[in-house]
Scaffold this active site. Structure first.
Site, PDB file in Angstrom:
ATOM      1  N   ARG A 107       0.828  -1.209   0.000  1.00  0.00           N
ATOM      2  CA  ARG A 107       0.000   0.000   0.000  1.00  0.00           C
ATOM      3  C   ARG A 107       0.863   1.259   0.000  1.00  0.00           C
ATOM      4  NH1 ARG A 107      -5.409   1.951   0.625  1.00  0.00           N
ATOM      5  NH2 ARG A 107      -6.256  -0.136   0.385  1.00  0.00           N
ATOM      6  N   GLU A 114      -9.746   6.413   6.942  1.00  0.00           N
ATOM      7  CA  GLU A 114      -8.297   6.623   6.852  1.00  0.00           C
ATOM      8  C   GLU A 114      -7.869   7.832   6.018  1.00  0.00           C
ATOM      9  OE1 GLU A 114      -8.053   2.473   5.485  1.00  0.00           O
ATOM     10  OE2 GLU A 114      -6.216   2.372   6.649  1.00  0.00           O
TER      11      GLU A 114
HETATM   12  N1  MTE Z   1     -12.284   6.255  14.341  1.00  0.00           N
HETATM   13  C1  MTE Z   1     -12.356   6.002  15.664  1.00  0.00           C
HETATM   14  N2  MTE Z   1     -13.088   6.824  16.440  1.00  0.00           N
HETATM   15  N3  MTE Z   1     -11.692   4.953  16.228  1.00  0.00           N
HETATM   16  C2  MTE Z   1     -10.918   4.102  15.479  1.00  0.00           C
HETATM   17  O1  MTE Z   1     -10.332   3.159  16.005  1.00  0.00           O
HETATM   18  N4  MTE Z   1     -10.064   3.549  13.215  1.00  0.00           N
HETATM   19  C3  MTE Z   1      -9.733   4.075  11.893  1.00  0.00           C
HETATM   20  C4  MTE Z   1     -10.948   4.775  11.269  1.00  0.00           C
HETATM   21  N5  MTE Z   1     -11.536   5.701  12.204  1.00  0.00           N
HETATM   22  C5  MTE Z   1     -10.825   4.345  14.065  1.00  0.00           C
HETATM   23  C6  MTE Z   1     -11.560   5.439  13.532  1.00  0.00           C
HETATM   24  C7  MTE Z   1      -9.270   3.059  10.950  1.00  0.00           C
HETATM   25  S1  MTE Z   1      -7.665   2.591  10.996  1.00  0.00           S
HETATM   26  C8  MTE Z   1     -10.102   2.503  10.015  1.00  0.00           C
HETATM   27  S2  MTE Z   1      -9.532   1.388   8.877  1.00  0.00           S
HETATM   28  C9  MTE Z   1     -11.534   2.845   9.959  1.00  0.00           C
HETATM   29  O2  MTE Z   1     -11.915   3.777  10.955  1.00  0.00           O
HETATM   30  C10 MTE Z   1     -12.340   1.567  10.123  1.00  0.00           C
HETATM   31  O3  MTE Z   1     -13.686   1.788  10.176  1.00  0.00           O
HETATM   32  P1  MTE Z   1     -14.620   2.026   8.888  1.00  0.00           P
HETATM   33  O4  MTE Z   1     -14.108   1.154   7.803  1.00  0.00           O
HETATM   34  O5  MTE Z   1     -15.961   1.625   9.371  1.00  0.00           O
HETATM   35  O6  MTE Z   1     -14.497   3.476   8.573  1.00  0.00           O
HETATM   36  C1  QUE Z   2      -5.641  -2.482   3.281  1.00  0.00           C
HETATM   37  C2  QUE Z   2      -5.856  -3.090   4.480  1.00  0.00           C
HETATM   38  C3  QUE Z   2      -5.606  -4.468   4.641  1.00  0.00           C
HETATM   39  C4  QUE Z   2      -5.115  -5.192   3.554  1.00  0.00           C
HETATM   40  C5  QUE Z   2      -4.889  -4.568   2.357  1.00  0.00           C
HETATM   41  C6  QUE Z   2      -5.158  -3.208   2.224  1.00  0.00           C
HETATM   42  C7  QUE Z   2      -5.826  -5.167   5.870  1.00  0.00           C
HETATM   43  C8  QUE Z   2      -5.565  -6.563   5.913  1.00  0.00           C
HETATM   44  C9  QUE Z   2      -5.076  -7.224   4.788  1.00  0.00           C
HETATM   45  C10 QUE Z   2      -4.834  -8.643   4.692  1.00  0.00           C
HETATM   46  C11 QUE Z   2      -4.004  -9.135   3.703  1.00  0.00           C
HETATM   47  C12 QUE Z   2      -3.855 -10.486   3.510  1.00  0.00           C
HETATM   48  C13 QUE Z   2      -4.543 -11.384   4.295  1.00  0.00           C
HETATM   49  C14 QUE Z   2      -5.365 -10.908   5.308  1.00  0.00           C
HETATM   50  C15 QUE Z   2      -5.510  -9.544   5.496  1.00  0.00           C
HETATM   51  O1  QUE Z   2      -4.854  -6.514   3.653  1.00  0.00           O
HETATM   52  O2  QUE Z   2      -6.252  -4.556   6.852  1.00  0.00           O
HETATM   53  O3  QUE Z   2      -6.018 -11.783   6.098  1.00  0.00           O
HETATM   54  O4  QUE Z   2      -4.438 -12.729   4.091  1.00  0.00           O
HETATM   55  O5  QUE Z   2      -5.788  -7.228   7.063  1.00  0.00           O
HETATM   56  O6  QUE Z   2      -4.954  -2.590   1.049  1.00  0.00           O
HETATM   57  O7  QUE Z   2      -6.330  -2.380   5.527  1.00  0.00           O
HETATM   58 MO1  MOS Z   3      -7.421   0.517   9.593  1.00  0.00          MO
HETATM   59  S1  MOS Z   3      -5.371   0.644   9.646  1.00  0.00           S
HETATM   60  O1  MOS Z   3      -7.318  -0.322   8.034  1.00  0.00           O
HETATM   61  O2  MOS Z   3      -7.654  -0.699  10.733  1.00  0.00           O
END
Ligand code: MTE
Ligand code: QUE
Ligand code: MOS
Length: 778
Positions: A326, A730
Site C-alpha cells: 500500500r 483513513e
Molecule cells: N475512528 C475512531 N473513532 N476509532 C478508530 O479506532 N479507526 C480508523 C478509522 N476511524 C478508528 C476510527 C481506521 S484505521 C479505520 S480502517 C476505519 O476507521 C475503520 O472503520 P470504517 O471502515 O468503518 O471506517
Molecule cells: C488495506 C488493508 C488491509 C489489507 C490490504 C489493504 C488489511 C488486511 C489485509 C490482509 C491481507 C492479507 C490477508 C489478510 C488480510 O490486507 O487490513 O487476512 O491474508 O488485514 O490494502 O487495511
Molecule cells: Mo485501519 S489501519 O485499516 O484498521
C-alpha cells in the site's frame, strides 16, 4: 501550468430521509456518561481468573532455561502456561507464519511473550509474571532498516512496481535530484488497551469476548491453538475503545492466551494488558526509510522517478506484505509518474512486529512523493503548490497510475483550486513572504497538499461482507453485520441504511454485538471499508425482507406491489389504507412470512495481478486537500500550527456529523504522527517511550488555532457505493502531511527558499532546530 477545468457537478443523488443527515453516534450518550460497556466492565464470574504475560528481557537470542518456581509459588497464582502446553498450533501468524503465541526457544524482540500466568487477581498475575529466572544465549539484535538492508534481513521477498524506463527518463532529464527520508512509526494509543476474556463452554468449546477489529480471525486462531474445529469457538465484540488498526491482528495473541489458560484451568480467564505492557508487546505503525532519485524539467515536471520504499516490519511478516504494497501504491499520491520504478523492501528487525495503523502504509508512501514535490520546487525556484499542480493526474490523458489503474473522474485539480481560493492561499503566501523578511527569528510557512487514497483491500477476497437482520413482532429491528464498532460510527451508519430501507426511525433499530455465530467468515473492519461493505450487505438483507413484506401486503390487501409504500414508520397500502409499521409486521407474522434475512455484498470491478503489478486494485479513490500554516521559532525549533483548512471528499455523506468527526480526528492523529509522537528503542532493543510521560500524543492545546473543515458538496461517488458515499476512516489522516510540508517551508525561508531542508519525522522541535542550523550552514 496546464489549464485546469472546472468539472460539471452532477446534482446530488442523496435521498432526504434516514441517510444523508447528521445523527449522533449510536453510543454517544453512553460514551460521555461512562455507561458504554467495554470488556473490562463485563461482570466477572465467581471463579474468574486474570492472566498476565511473562516477557523476555532480551531482543534477540535463544532461551537456555526457564525456572518458573517462584512464579508458581506466588500466593494467588493458579496456573502457568508455556509453549509446550499448547495443544494445537503454536504459530498464530495471521497471514504468513512467524508469530509464536509463546516463545519456544528463539527470542526475536524484547518483551516477547515467553509464558503466561493465571491468578486470582490482575495485580498478582502481573507481579508473579516478573519472577521467572531465565537464562539466554544472546545474539546481536538488528535494530535499523540500514542494518537489515545490509544483512538482507527481510520478513518477505522484495516486490517491485514498475512502468516505462525510469533510469533512462531520469538520466535524460534537465535536472536530477536525490533524497532520503526517515519516517517514524506510531503507537496506536487507543484509550482502551488490548483485552480479551475467555469462557469455556461444554464440549471443549470457548466463547471469547475480545476488543478486536477482526473477530473471525480470533475465532480461527483460538480454534487452532486449542486444536478444535472453528464451529466450537464463538467470538463476541460489542465495541472497542479505539482500534486504529492496532486491533486487527494484535488482539489475537491475548485472546489465544486467555483461551489457552481457560482451557487449561477450566475457568474463565480475562487478560488485560496494562499500558506499559501494551506499548511494549504490540506492533505499531511501520517506521520507513525511503529514498528517491528523480529527473524533471525546468518547470518542475517529473520525467522519471525511482523509489526505494523500505518498511521496518519488526520481527515477523504480520500484515507487512500488504502494508508495504500500500505504501508503494501511494508513492504516486496524486501525481502522474510516467516512468516509475518502485521497489518495496520488507526489512526484518528485532523489534515488535509492526502492523496496521490508519492508512496502512499509505501515509509512508505518500509523504515521500510530497517531499519530492517540495524538493523539486526549491530546485526550480517555484512555489511548491505550482509544482504539485503541474504534476497532477490529468482528466483524459496522463491519468493512469504506475500500477495500471485509470484515475477516473479526477476531482482533485478542482478541489485544489477551490481550497486555494477559499483559504486565500496566494494572499497569505504574500503576507508570509513579507512577515519572513521582517522577522529575523520567527518564520512562517504554508503548504497545500492533496490526498488521493485507494479504497478497497488490495487483497481481493477480503472485499466481501455479510449481515443478518431480524424483525420482531413489535416492529423492532435487530441488526447484525460483520463489521466492528471502534468509535468510527459504523453501527450508526449501517443502522441509517436499514432505517432508510424500511423508512422507520433509527431508534427502532438495535445494532447488536458483532458475533461470529451470527455473521460468519468476516473480513477485518479495516481499509476504511466498513460502511462500504457492511452497509451494502445490510441493505441487501433489508431489501429481501422488504420485498417479502411488499409481496405479502399486495396479496393480502389485493393491491399492486407498487401501491405498497413505506413512509414515516407507516405503511401505505393502496389509496385508503395506512397502518403502523409494527402492525404490518404483526400481520405478516400471523400469516407466516419470514421476518429474518441474511445479506451479502462483494465489491465489483476490482482485479489485480501482483506478479505483473498491474490492474485495478481499488474500486475508487477518496480525495482531500488541506492547507496548513505554521509559525516556527528558529532559535529554539518550537512551533505552532496556526491555521488549517481542509476540503474533503466523502461523496454523498451518509452522516455529515460523523464524517466531520472522522476528518478532524484523523487530521489531528496524523499531525501527532508527524510532529510530537516519537518512538525510541535503545541499542539493546528496549522501547524507551512506553507511556504517556515519554510518548507525546496531541492534546487539546496542540489543536490548530483555526481549523476549518468542509465536506465537498455535490460530488456523489460515481461508483455505485452505498448511497454514493465514500469511505472516510483513513484518507484524512494523510491531510496532515501539509503540516510537515509547511514546517519545511518555514525552515526553507531561512535560505530564502533556495534549499530544501532534510526534516525526518516526527518533526519535533529538535529536528526543526537542526534543519534550521543546516540551512544556516549552507
Ligand atoms: N475512528 C475512531 N473513532 N476509532 C478508530 O479506532 N479507526 C480508523 C478509522 N476511524 C478508528 C476510527 C481506521 S484505521 C479505520 S480502517 C476505519 O476507521 C475503520 O472503520 P470504517 O471502515 O468503518 O471506517
Ligand atoms: C488495506 C488493508 C488491509 C489489507 C490490504 C489493504 C488489511 C488486511 C489485509 C490482509 C491481507 C492479507 C490477508 C489478510 C488480510 O490486507 O487490513 O487476512 O491474508 O488485514 O490494502 O487495511
Ligand atoms: Mo485501519 S489501519 O485499516 O484498521
Amino acid at each position: 501550468m496546464r489549464k485546469l477545468t472546472q468539472l460539471p457537478s452532477k446534482k446530488s443523488s442523496n435521498v432526504i430521509g434516514k441517510v444523508g443527515v447528521s445523527r449522533k453516534h449510536e453510543s454517544a450518550d453512553k460514551h460521555v456518561s461512562g455507561k458504554a460497556l467495554y470488556i473490562d466492565d463485563r461482570p466477572i464470574m465467581a471463579n474468574h481468573l486474570h492472566g498476565a504475560i511473562g516477557q523476555t528481557t532480551i531482543a534477540h537470542g535463544i532461551v537456555k532455561s526457564i525456572d518458573l518456581s517462584k512464579v508458581k509459588a506466588t500466593p494467588g497464582v493458579v496456573d502457568v502456561l508455556v509453549a509446550t502446553d499448547v495443544p494445537g498450533h503454536l504459530d498464530i501468524g495471521p497471514v504468513f507464519k512467524g508469530d509464536p503465541v509463546l516463545v519456544l526457544d528463539k527470542v526475536e524482540f524484547m518483551g516477547q511473550a515467553l509464558f503466561a500466568v493465571a491468578a486470582t487477581s490482575h495485580e498478582v498475575a502481573v507481579k508473579a509474571a516478573k519472577l521467572a529466572v531465565v537464562e539466554y544465549k544472546e545474539l546481536e539484535p538488528v535494530l535499523s532498516v540500514k542494518d537489515a538492508l545490509a544483512k538482507n534481513n527481510f520478513v518477505r521477498p522484495t516486490h517491485t512496481q514498475s512502468r516505462g524506463d525510469a533510469p533512462a527518463a531520469i538520466d535524460s532529464s534537465e535536472h536530477v535530484l536525490e533524497g532520503a527520508l526517515k519516517i517514524g512509526g506510531q503507537e496506536h494509543f487507543y484509550l482502551e488497551g488490548q483485552i480479551s476474556s475467555a469462557e469455556p463452554t461444554e464440549d471443549g468449546g470457548m466463547i471469547i469476548y475480545t476488543s478486536s477489529q477482526h473477530p473471525s480471525e480470533v475465532q480461527i486462531l483460538v480454534a487452532e491453538v486449542l486444536n478444535i474445529p472453528f464451529n466450537k469457538v464463538v467470538v463476541d465484540m460489542r465495541r472497542m475503545g479505539g482500534g486504529f488498526g492496532g486491533k486487527e491482528t494484535q488482539a489475537a495473541p491475548w485472546a489465544c492466551i486467555a483461551a489457552l489458560l481457560a482451557n487449561k484451568t477450566g475457568r474463565c480467564v480475562k487478560l488485560r494488558l496494562n499500558r506499559v505492557d501494551d506499548m511494549t508487546l504490540t506492533g505499531k505503525r511501520h517506521p520507513f526509510e525511503n529514498d528517491y532519485r528523480t529527473g524533471f524539467d525546468s518547470e518542475g515536471l517529473i520525467k522519471g522517478i525511482e523509489f526505494n520504499i523500505n518498511g521496518n516490519c519488526g520481527y515477523s511478516p504480520d500484515l507487512s506484505d500488504a502494508i508495504v504494497d500500500r505504501a508503494m501504491f501511494h508513492s504516486d499520491n496524486a501525481y502522474f509518474l510516467e516512468h516509475a520504478h518502485v521497489v518495496g523492501n520488507r526489512c526484518k528487525t528485532n523489534t515488535v512486529s509492526h502492523t496496521a495503523y490508519r492508512g496502512f502504509g499509505g501515509p509512508q508512501g505518500m509523504i515521500s512523493i510530497e517531499g519530492v514535490m517540495d524538493d523539486i520546487a526549491r530546485k526550480v525556484g517555484k512555489d511548491p503548490l505550482e509544482v504539485r499542480k503541474l504534476n497532477l493526474y490529468g482528466q483524459t490523458d496522463r491519468n493512469v497510475t504506475h500500477y495500471g489503474q485509470t484515475v477516473e473522474h479526477n476531482i482533485l485539480p478542482m478541489m485544489i483550486e477551490k481550497l486555494e481560493v477559499d483559504c486565500e492561499y496566494q494572499k497569505r503566501r504574500a503576507q508570509i513572504a513579507k512577515f519572513n523578511k521582517e522577522n529575523p527569528f520567527l518564520k512562517k510557512g504554508i503548504a497545500l497538499t492533496p490526498v488521493k487514497f485507494g479504497i478497497s483491500f488490495t487483497v481481493q477476497h477480503l472485499n466481501q461482507a455479510g449481515a443478518l437482520i431480524h424483525l420482531y413482532t413489535d416492529g423492532s429491528i435487530q441488526l447484525n453485520h460483520g463489521g466492528t464498532e471502534m468509535g468510527q460510527g459504523l453501527n450508526t451508519k449501517v443502522a441509517q441504511v436499514v432505517a432508510q430501507e424500511f423508512q422507520v426511525d433509527i431508534d427502532n433499530i438495535v445494532c447488536s454485538a458483532t458475533r461470529t455465530d451470527k455473521v460468519p467468515n468476516t473480513s477485518p473492519t479495516a481499509a476504511s471499508s466498513g460502511t462500504d461493505l457492511n452497509g451494502k450487505a445490510a441493505q441487501n438483507a433489508a431489501k429481501k425482507i422488504r420485498a417479502r413484506l411488499v409481496k405479502f401486503a399486495s396479496e393480502h390487501f389485493s393491491v399492486r406491489q407498487d401501491e405498497v409504500m413505506f413512509l414515516d414508520n407507516q405503511v401505505h397500502i393502496g389509496e385508503e389504507k395506512v397502518m403502523a409499521f409494527a402492525e404490518l409486521i404483526q400481520l405478516a407474522y400471523m400469516n407466516r412470512v419470514s421476518l429474518s434475512s441474511t445479506g451479502f455484498y462483494k465489491t465489483p470491478k476490482i482485479h489485480y495481478n501482483r506478479d505483473k503489478a498491474n490492474g485495478r486494485p481499488f474500486f475508487y479513490y477518496a480525495n482531500g486537500v488541506s492547507c496548513s500554516e505554521v509559525l516556527i521559532d528558529t532559535l529554539t525549533g518550537e512551533y505552532k500550527v496556526e491555521r488549517v483548512d481542509v476540503l474533503h471528499d466523502v461523496g454523498d455523506s451518509l452522516n455529515p456529523a460523523i464524517d466531520l468527526g472522522q476528518i478532524e480526528g484523523a487530521f489531528v492523529q496524523g499531525m501527532g504522527w508527524l510532529t510530537t509522537e516519537e518512538l525510541v528503542w535503545n541499542e539493546k532493543g528496549r522501547l524507551m517511550t512506553n507511556g504517556p510521560a515519554t510518548y507525546k500524543i496531541p492534546a487539546i492545546a496542540d489543536m490548530p488555532e483555526i481549523f476549518n473543515v468542509e465536506l465537498l458538496q455535490n460530488e456523489p461517488n460515481r461508483e455505485a457505493t452505498i448511497y454514493n458515499s465514500k469511505a472516510v476512516g483513513e484518507p484524512p489522516f494523510m491531510l496532515a502531511i501539509s503540516v510537515w510540508s509547511a514546517l519545511r517551508d518555514a525552515v526553507s525561508s531561512v535560505s530564502n527558499y533556495r534549499l530544501s531542508p532534510i526534516l525526518h519525522t516526527p518533526a519535533t522541535p529538535e529536528r526543526v532546530l537542526m534543519a534550521v542550523q543546516q540551512m544556516k550552514a549552507q
